[in-house]
Enzyme design. Structure first.
Site, PDB file in Angstrom:
ATOM      1  N   GLU A 154      48.630  62.632  52.385  1.00 39.79           N
ATOM      2  CA  GLU A 154      50.069  62.175  53.168  1.00 39.79           C
ATOM      3  C   GLU A 154      50.494  63.456  53.937  1.00 39.79           C
ATOM      4  OE1 GLU A 154      52.354  60.801  49.922  1.00 39.79           O
ATOM      5  OE2 GLU A 154      51.665  58.795  50.091  1.00 39.79           O
ATOM      6  N   ASP A 156      49.523  53.793  42.888  1.00 39.37           N
ATOM      7  CA  ASP A 156      50.559  54.736  43.207  1.00 39.37           C
ATOM      8  C   ASP A 156      51.735  54.357  42.267  1.00 39.37           C
ATOM      9  OD1 ASP A 156      52.098  56.671  43.797  1.00 39.37           O
ATOM     10  OD2 ASP A 156      52.803  56.107  45.858  1.00 39.37           O
ATOM     11  N   GLU A 192      60.572  55.208  40.930  1.00 35.86           N
ATOM     12  CA  GLU A 192      60.323  54.931  42.352  1.00 35.86           C
ATOM     13  C   GLU A 192      60.006  53.439  42.608  1.00 35.86           C
ATOM     14  OE1 GLU A 192      57.080  57.186  44.058  1.00 35.86           O
ATOM     15  OE2 GLU A 192      57.299  56.276  46.025  1.00 35.86           O
TER      16      GLU A 192
HETATM   17  C1  GCV Z   1      55.750  63.520  46.610  1.00 35.17           C
HETATM   18  C2  GCV Z   1      54.194  58.519  46.773  1.00 35.17           C
HETATM   19  C3  GCV Z   1      55.736  58.755  47.091  1.00 35.17           C
HETATM   20  C4  GCV Z   1      55.627  60.089  47.687  1.00 35.17           C
HETATM   21  C5  GCV Z   1      55.078  61.200  46.845  1.00 35.17           C
HETATM   22  C6  GCV Z   1      53.466  60.866  46.731  1.00 35.17           C
HETATM   23  C7  GCV Z   1      52.804  61.863  45.966  1.00 35.17           C
HETATM   24  O1  GCV Z   1      53.551  58.264  48.098  1.00 35.17           O
HETATM   25  O2  GCV Z   1      56.292  57.614  47.898  1.00 35.17           O
HETATM   26  O3  GCV Z   1      57.108  60.378  47.785  1.00 35.17           O
HETATM   27  O4  GCV Z   1      55.254  62.262  47.528  1.00 35.17           O
HETATM   28  O5  GCV Z   1      53.447  59.598  46.152  1.00 35.17           O
HETATM   29  O6  GCV Z   1      52.594  61.330  44.648  1.00 35.17           O
HETATM   30  O7  GCV Z   1      52.592  62.829  46.425  1.00 35.17           O
END
Ligand code: GCV
Length: 719
Positions: A309, A383, A411
């Site tokens: 990411e 995720d 989340e």
């Molecule tokens: C900390 C998902 C979440 C992100 C998070 C990522 C990760 O994509 O939406 O906010 O980033 O996981 O675990 O690194």
């Protein structure tokens, strides 16, 4: 006269309002978590324990033994309304805390090899009139103390105890996704508890209370900063702040780790590269690491999100994850520190379907990581969805220490207004049998090292903690913090038993209410699966903030950010074909599972659309069509929340008013939002299925266009 009368009316209405305001916010607000120590009302039960907590022998003094004494003092005062006195000597004490090398231990017949307790284990041993807690370290004694108090809080007998506890997992960690400005990524309980601006001088009481709560459930490591890391954390000013936290947490047995940015050598070190193949980069990390250990001698190590990411990583230089991780591991090794290297990667240019990518990148590196590296894997391959199959990495890297990463913050499970007990999700993931080394090769055995006897074992939970007075936003969010700690200590405990403990310590000990609440908790996650992502659907949430449904979203920068990528609904049917005719993700599982997942008739129903694209008229085991079954799951989920709401309202008299109100308000939101999810998803999928909502089910409240028009620019926790 009239004016006086009016004044009186206004005054009395004001007083009335104040009274209402006080009523609403007085009483138990959740701050005390599961460590309430309220008076045990049953006389007989109280007496049973009052003998044990009469007098204490503990020696010698340390910061940790002082914490133990204080804990016993407040517990005894609260639970039994009696002081616990210091005993003049071991013979006269009712409760003894003894290190295994204490001379006092000789007078007792202990038949255990105390060496095997290690540095964190303990033995609870009761004789006719004394209770002993024995350990090799003060921290072991502290854990033993919390165990004893838990037994008392939950009404268990202390007779004839001879019970050994040794944690199954070495590193039991909370990962905070907290930024240095106190924003918490995916946090729904207010600002971060870490006030970096006021540290190192201002040491909030909350830090101590947080450490105590963690110690009570065996958590021994915390990462206070986000994995999307800010390199400032490694600058001298911030390291002073980290040191202040580490000093507070140390006597509670908690080590501090830091999330680091892989490009720190460039960002704060003045180097022109962060390439792990360059000696100067190694040297920089070694120097930085030495600097940290000079301040924090028991520093835990580094947590790293790399090449994921948008985060920098060794891949930027054509190096592997192992090369990046080992560079850091070698800097930490002389000090005894560890690297937790995250496997949550999905490369920008990868052609493979997203669920395949972590496996593709990491499995070829099996055996290439140093022994103080653990690869930290999310429980499922995508995720933290309400339901995922176990990640195929578990069991596929027998020569590499693998850590489990669970998400405690919700989340994808309704933020902090949906009641979702995650104990059942964690249990499902841990009990999953990978079959990689034959039957019984469970995920739990992979991560606790018992399958392949690996050097480092770890479990991490992404924290749901913030500045909200009740810590977690939702009172029941506390149960998820609690169950995470308890399972990290012992991955064989049952989610139901842990729920039982938590309820009795946090909410009520009224038998019937305990059963009602347990029933709510144990079914809660499955209800969320039903009203959000039934039958193996996943990633249907709205964009960015991930709040509410957005199955229609199809316009994001990368295909695999879109919900449409995952559900693949079309006029023929729905689901993502991950069999050989599709993305072939099933090939990453052991042959046992490949056979099962290849066939929709054999695939567990709850994962059906994870692995298969099936026609709307596909016949389900119930005999109904897939469309009807899907809709029924959505309705079942929403209905179930209404049932939970009724269950909660019915036990009002057994719950402290403030706690009761908080949960009541959250449940009212959950009822609304469950219907929102249901209606939005059913209407959207109906545009493809072109089939009616089955008879007898209420019609959606709004049109699909209405649901699609909803926007939430300020939803909390955005990345
Ligand atoms: C900390 C998902 C979440 C992100 C998070 C990522 C990760 O994509 O939406 O906010 O980033 O996981 O675990 O690194």
């Amino acid at each position: 006269m009239k004016t006086l009368f009016m004044l009186l009316v206004v005054l009395s209405s004001l007083i009335g309002r104040v009274a209402i305001a006080q009523d609403k916010f007085s009483g138990e607000d959740g701050y005390r978590l599961w460590l309430k120590y309220d008076l045990i009302e049953d006389n007989a039960q109280r007496q049973q324990y009052s003998h044990t907590l009469q007098s204490l022998f503990i020696a010698p003094q340390s910061d940790t033994t002082r914490i133990i004494q204080h804990e016993l003092k407040i517990a005894s005062h609260g639970l039994l309304s009696q002081p616990i006195k210091p005993a003049a000597n071991a013979k006269q004490a009712s409760l003894l805390m003894l290190k295994s090398d204490s001379p006092e231990l000789k007078q007792f017949k202990i038949h255990h090899d105390l060496n095997k307790l290690g540095q964190e284990g303990y033995l609870l041993h009761s004789t006719a009139d004394q209770m002993l807690i024995i350990a090799n370290s003060d921290i072991g004694l502290l854990y033993g103390t919390f165990d004893l108090l838990r037994r008392i809080q939950t009404g268990q007998s202390l007779n004839k105890l001879d019970h050994i506890e040794i944690p199954k997992i070495q590193l039991r960690m909370l990962n905070h996704w907290d930024d240095l400005d106190r924003h918490t990524e995916r946090g729904y309980a207010g600002e971060s508890i870490f006030d970096w601006h006021k540290l190192p001088d201002y040491k909030e009481q909350r830090y101590y209370d947080y450490a105590r709560a963690n110690a009570s459930i065996g958590i021994n490591g915390i990462v206070p900063n986000n994995v999307n890391a800010n390199s400032l954390i490694l600058t001298p000013a911030y390291l002073q702040k980290v040191k202040a936290l580490a000093d507070i947490f140390r006597p509670y047995g908690i080590k501090v780790y830091l999330s680091i940015k892989f490009s720190s050598p460039q960002q704060i070190g003045g180097l022109d590269t962060s390439d792990p193949a360059e000696q100067k980069v190694h040297d920089w990390w070694q120097k930085k690491t030495d600097e940290i250990y000079a301040l924090i001698p028991d520093f835990g190590g580094y947590l790293v999100k790399a090449n994921s990411e948008g985060q920098p990583g060794p891949g930027d230089y054509g190096r592997t994850h192992a090369e990046g991780a080992n560079m850091l591991a070698r800097a930490l090794k002389p000090h005894g520190g560890n690297v937790l290297w995250r496997a949550f990667v999905y490369a920008h240019d990868a052609k493979a379907e997203r669920s395949l990518q972590a496996y593709n990148e990491f499995v070829p590196l099996d055996g290439k990581f140093d022994d103080n590296v653990s690869v930290q894997v999310k429980n499922g391959p995508i995720d933290f969805q309400p339901r995922e199959p176990f990640s195929p990495l578990f069991g596929a890297m027998p020569h590499t220490s693998l850590a489990m990463e669970f998400q405690i913050t919700q989340e994808y499970l309704g933020f902090s207004t949906h009641l979702a007990y995650l104990g059942t999700l964690y249990e499902e993931a841990l009990d999953a049998d990978t079959h990689t080394e034959g039957p019984g090769s469970t995920v739990a055995k992979v991560i606790d090292g018992s399958l392949d006897s690996l050097p480092l074992t770890a479990m991490a939970g992404v924290a749901n903690i913030g500045m909200d007075r009740n810590w977690t936003g939702h009172i029941f969010g506390q149960a998820n913090w609690y169950v995470f700690g308890r399972l990290a200590w012992n991955d064989q405990l049952s989610a139901a038993d842990i729920a039982d403990e938590w309820i009795k310590m946090t909410l009520t000990d009224d038998k019937q209410s305990v059963n009602t609440i347990k029933d709510m908790m144990m079914g809660s996650r499955e209800l969320i699966v039903d009203y959000m992502t039934p039958l193996g659907l996943h990633h249907l949430m709205d964009t960015g903030h991930h709040y509410g449904p957005g199955p229609w979203v199809d316009n994001l920068g990368r295909a695999d950010w879109n919900p449409t990528y995952y559900h693949r609904a079309d006029e023929q049917g729905i689901g993502l074909d991950r069999t050989a005719s599709g993305t072939n993700a099933i090939s990453q599982y052991a042959p046992y599972w490949q056979k099962i997942f290849a066939d929709p008739k054999k695939t567990p129903q709850e994962l059906l659309l994870w692995f298969h694209h099936l026609s709307w008229d596909y016949t389900m085991p119930s005999g109904d069509t897939l469309w009807n079954e899907l809709v029924k799951h959505y309705y079942h989920g929403a209905k179930g929340v209404e049932k939970m709401q009724k269950q909660w309202l019915a036990i009002k008299d057994q719950i402290e008013p403030n706690q009761f109100e908080q949960v009541k308000m959250a449940l009212a939101i959950q009822v609304k939002e469950a219907k929102w999810w249901r209606d939005a998803c059913v209407l959207y999928f109906q545009t493809f299925s072109k089939r009616p909502i089955p008879e007898g089910l209420e019609r959606p409240e709004h049109s699909l266009e209405y649901y699609q028009s909803l926007k939430f620019p300020y939803a909390p926790g955005q990345g």
